[in-house]
Design a protein around this motif. Sequence first.
Motif, PDB file in Angstrom:
ATOM      1  N   LEU A   6       0.833  -1.053   0.144  1.00 21.77           N
ATOM      2  CA  LEU A   6       0.234   0.397  -0.218  1.00 21.77           C
ATOM      3  C   LEU A   6       0.690   0.996  -0.033  1.00 21.77           C
ATOM      4  O   LEU A   6       0.153   2.318  -0.484  1.00 21.77           O
ATOM      5  CB  LEU A   6      -1.062   0.371   1.303  1.00 21.77           C
ATOM      6  N   ALA A   7       1.931   1.440   1.134  1.00 19.51           N
ATOM      7  CA  ALA A   7       2.745   1.974   1.151  1.00 19.51           C
ATOM      8  C   ALA A   7       3.160   3.140  -0.661  1.00 19.51           C
ATOM      9  O   ALA A   7       3.435   3.491  -0.171  1.00 19.51           O
ATOM     10  CB  ALA A   7       4.446   2.372   1.756  1.00 19.51           C
ATOM     11  N   SER A   8       3.162   2.030  -1.800  1.00 22.88           N
ATOM     12  CA  SER A   8       4.767   2.159  -2.794  1.00 22.88           C
ATOM     13  C   SER A   8       3.168   3.117  -3.527  1.00 22.88           C
ATOM     14  O   SER A   8       3.811   3.976  -4.722  1.00 22.88           O
ATOM     15  CB  SER A   8       5.164   1.054  -3.475  1.00 22.88           C
ATOM     16  N   VAL A   9       1.689   1.849  -3.611  1.00 22.16           N
ATOM     17  CA  VAL A   9       0.785   2.578  -4.476  1.00 22.16           C
ATOM     18  C   VAL A   9       0.489   4.212  -3.515  1.00 22.16           C
ATOM     19  O   VAL A   9       0.214   4.790  -4.961  1.00 22.16           O
ATOM     20  CB  VAL A   9      -0.388   1.446  -3.863  1.00 22.16           C
ATOM     21  N   LEU A  10       0.147   4.276  -2.409  1.00 21.92           N
ATOM     22  CA  LEU A  10       0.190   5.332  -2.537  1.00 21.92           C
ATOM     23  C   LEU A  10       1.185   6.714  -2.537  1.00 21.92           C
ATOM     24  O   LEU A  10       0.147   7.595  -3.339  1.00 21.92           O
ATOM     25  CB  LEU A  10       0.052   6.013  -0.982  1.00 21.92           C
ATOM     26  N   ALA A  11       2.033   6.640  -2.649  1.00 28.32           N
ATOM     27  CA  ALA A  11       3.327   7.369  -3.236  1.00 28.32           C
ATOM     28  C   ALA A  11       3.005   7.462  -4.783  1.00 28.32           C
ATOM     29  O   ALA A  11       3.867   8.808  -4.901  1.00 28.32           O
ATOM     30  CB  ALA A  11       4.776   6.792  -3.270  1.00 28.32           C
ATOM     31  N   ALA A  12       2.297   6.484  -4.899  1.00 27.09           N
ATOM     32  CA  ALA A  12       2.845   6.857  -6.774  1.00 27.09           C
ATOM     33  C   ALA A  12       1.359   7.324  -7.248  1.00 27.09           C
ATOM     34  O   ALA A  12       1.597   7.865  -8.410  1.00 27.09           O
ATOM     35  CB  ALA A  12       2.366   5.477  -6.820  1.00 27.09           C
ATOM     36  N   ASN A  13       0.406   7.659  -5.996  1.00 27.48           N
ATOM     37  CA  ASN A  13      -0.559   8.827  -6.152  1.00 27.48           C
ATOM     38  C   ASN A  13      -0.534  10.057  -5.428  1.00 27.48           C
ATOM     39  O   ASN A  13      -1.819  10.496  -5.106  1.00 27.48           O
ATOM     40  CB  ASN A  13      -1.628   7.773  -6.413  1.00 27.48           C
ATOM     41  N   GLY A  14       0.521  10.220  -5.229  1.00 28.08           N
ATOM     42  CA  GLY A  14       0.749  11.633  -5.554  1.00 28.08           C
ATOM     43  C   GLY A  14       0.466  11.597  -2.848  1.00 28.08           C
ATOM     44  O   GLY A  14       0.447  12.957  -3.130  1.00 28.08           O
ATOM     45  N   LEU A  15       0.314  10.801  -2.335  1.00 30.57           N
ATOM     46  CA  LEU A  15      -0.047  10.754  -1.100  1.00 30.57           C
ATOM     47  C   LEU A  15       1.285  10.309  -0.529  1.00 30.57           C
ATOM     48  O   LEU A  15       2.139   9.216  -1.105  1.00 30.57           O
ATOM     49  CB  LEU A  15      -0.487   9.730  -0.479  1.00 30.57           C
ATOM     50  N   ASP A  16       1.323  10.658   0.931  1.00 32.81           N
ATOM     51  CA  ASP A  16       2.974  10.729   1.241  1.00 32.81           C
ATOM     52  C   ASP A  16       2.577   9.340   2.701  1.00 32.81           C
ATOM     53  O   ASP A  16       1.277   9.300   3.759  1.00 32.81           O
ATOM     54  CB  ASP A  16       3.486  11.350   2.426  1.00 32.81           C
ATOM     55  N   PRO A  17       2.992   7.765   2.785  1.00 31.84           N
ATOM     56  CA  PRO A  17       2.334   7.158   3.140  1.00 31.84           C
ATOM     57  C   PRO A  17       3.498   6.889   5.016  1.00 31.84           C
ATOM     58  O   PRO A  17       2.375   6.014   5.421  1.00 31.84           O
ATOM     59  CB  PRO A  17       2.752   6.025   2.413  1.00 31.84           C
ATOM     60  N   GLU A  18       4.013   7.996   5.069  1.00 34.73           N
ATOM     61  CA  GLU A  18       4.323   8.611   5.934  1.00 34.73           C
ATOM     62  C   GLU A  18       3.002   9.489   6.849  1.00 34.73           C
ATOM     63  O   GLU A  18       3.229   9.552   8.183  1.00 34.73           O
ATOM     64  CB  GLU A  18       6.131   9.164   6.230  1.00 34.73           C
ATOM     65  N   ARG A  19       2.355   9.451   6.911  1.00 34.04           N
ATOM     66  CA  ARG A  19       1.032  10.804   7.013  1.00 34.04           C
ATOM     67  C   ARG A  19       0.156   9.806   6.906  1.00 34.04           C
ATOM     68  O   ARG A  19      -0.665  10.544   7.596  1.00 34.04           O
ATOM     69  CB  ARG A  19       0.844  11.820   6.653  1.00 34.04           C
ATOM     70  N   ILE A  20      -0.535   9.242   6.514  1.00 30.50           N
ATOM     71  CA  ILE A  20      -1.375   8.494   7.031  1.00 30.50           C
ATOM     72  C   ILE A  20      -2.020   7.777   8.171  1.00 30.50           C
ATOM     73  O   ILE A  20      -0.674   7.387   9.359  1.00 30.50           O
ATOM     74  CB  ILE A  20      -1.402   6.918   6.226  1.00 30.50           C
ATOM     75  N   GLY A  21      -3.073   7.488   8.881  1.00 29.09           N
ATOM     76  CA  GLY A  21      -3.632   7.513  10.070  1.00 29.09           C
ATOM     77  C   GLY A  21      -4.565   8.597  10.661  1.00 29.09           C
ATOM     78  O   GLY A  21      -5.246   9.272   9.808  1.00 29.09           O
TER      79      GLY A  21
END
Length: 400
Positions: free
Chosen positions: A156-171
């Motif tokens: 999921l982290a890489s998919v989020l990053a590929a779509n302009g979302l920072d996986p470190e900010r989820i939550g």
Amino acid sequence: MSFTEMWEALLPIGRDAESGGYHRFAWTPAELECRDWFRDEALRRDLAVEGDANGNLFAWWYPEGARGPAVLTGSHLDSVPGGGAYDGPLGIVSAFAAIDLLRERGARPGRPIGVAAFAEEEGARFGVACLGSRLLTGAIGPERARGLRDRDGLPLASVLAANGLDPERIGEDPGLLSRIGCFIELHVEQGRALREDRPVGVASAIVPHGRWRFGFAGEGNHAGTTLLADRRDPMLPFAEMVQAARRAAVRHGTLATVGRVEVVPNGVNAIPSAVTAWLDARGPADESVRATVAEVREEARRAAREHGVTVDLAEESYTPVVGFDTALRDRVAGVLGGAPVLPTGAGHDAGILAARMPTAMLFVRNPTGVSHAPAEHAEPDDCLAGVEALAAVLDDVAAG
């Protein structure tokens, strides 16, 4: 655009021409096209569009003088494999149409009204249902979510990053949650409980439900040269596990389904080395669902030992019984002239958000009773009745 125009614009996206089913998985081209549609419809209405760190989308109507926490409505845009057209999108199209109706009638809501499109509600890509609302409310931790993988092994982290979302900010997002006073989700009925004279109903509760992953590991070998006595075939205990699920469901008065299985190497002339299967279990009470899963687990372990195979079990998601806010439910039913109140065996984002705010659900009649399949349906007149009902509820609840 009218309800019909919006609906027809969405219909072709992600539809399989042969089966008529939909394949709109989170952050795939079809679902991304649906997201673009959402943004376009919001901007067409001069609504403020906002995306959170978890991939959820929101469109906000701030009427002049509106104050306080918003009334949020909406649903989701993703689908199960080969799913129907109505599960999810009906709630979003109806939300935009309801706002149009309120504006046409000169309504002046005292509170903001929002339309949500929650991410990965079906869990068809990453395995956890209602992932976007779970992340928003803290029902799933960011670390676990970042490690979720799809069928191709993409995290999921890489998919989020590929779509302009920072996986470190989820939550969990307390700030966003504080801006929402309640959530009202409109959904196509998943069953056939509504009568001919009542096209719209109100949800009372969501029954307990969850997903469990069984992993059987054996020894891959040649189908034509390996003696039966020498085999460690994981397909055999898997088959027994499926039968055990049916027996346990009958015994405990629950529903148990094995709807997804992955086999390695998945060759006709090869004994599998591994089989992974997913069990969906639901029932009227937590105890009966847990008892069903425990019985299936023990049967799977017994069968695995008998065939020289190992098995492990992981709980991917579980939601206990969710009773919708009584006061809000009764208010909604009253606005709709005493609409029928019925439970649902399906999970929804409303069930996740219920832990953090008052929530309610409206159901639009489904004459086929089929859901998660191409035959899922709602008549046009019933859809318009759903829009009228949602507009009436939003007008009342957002009055101030």
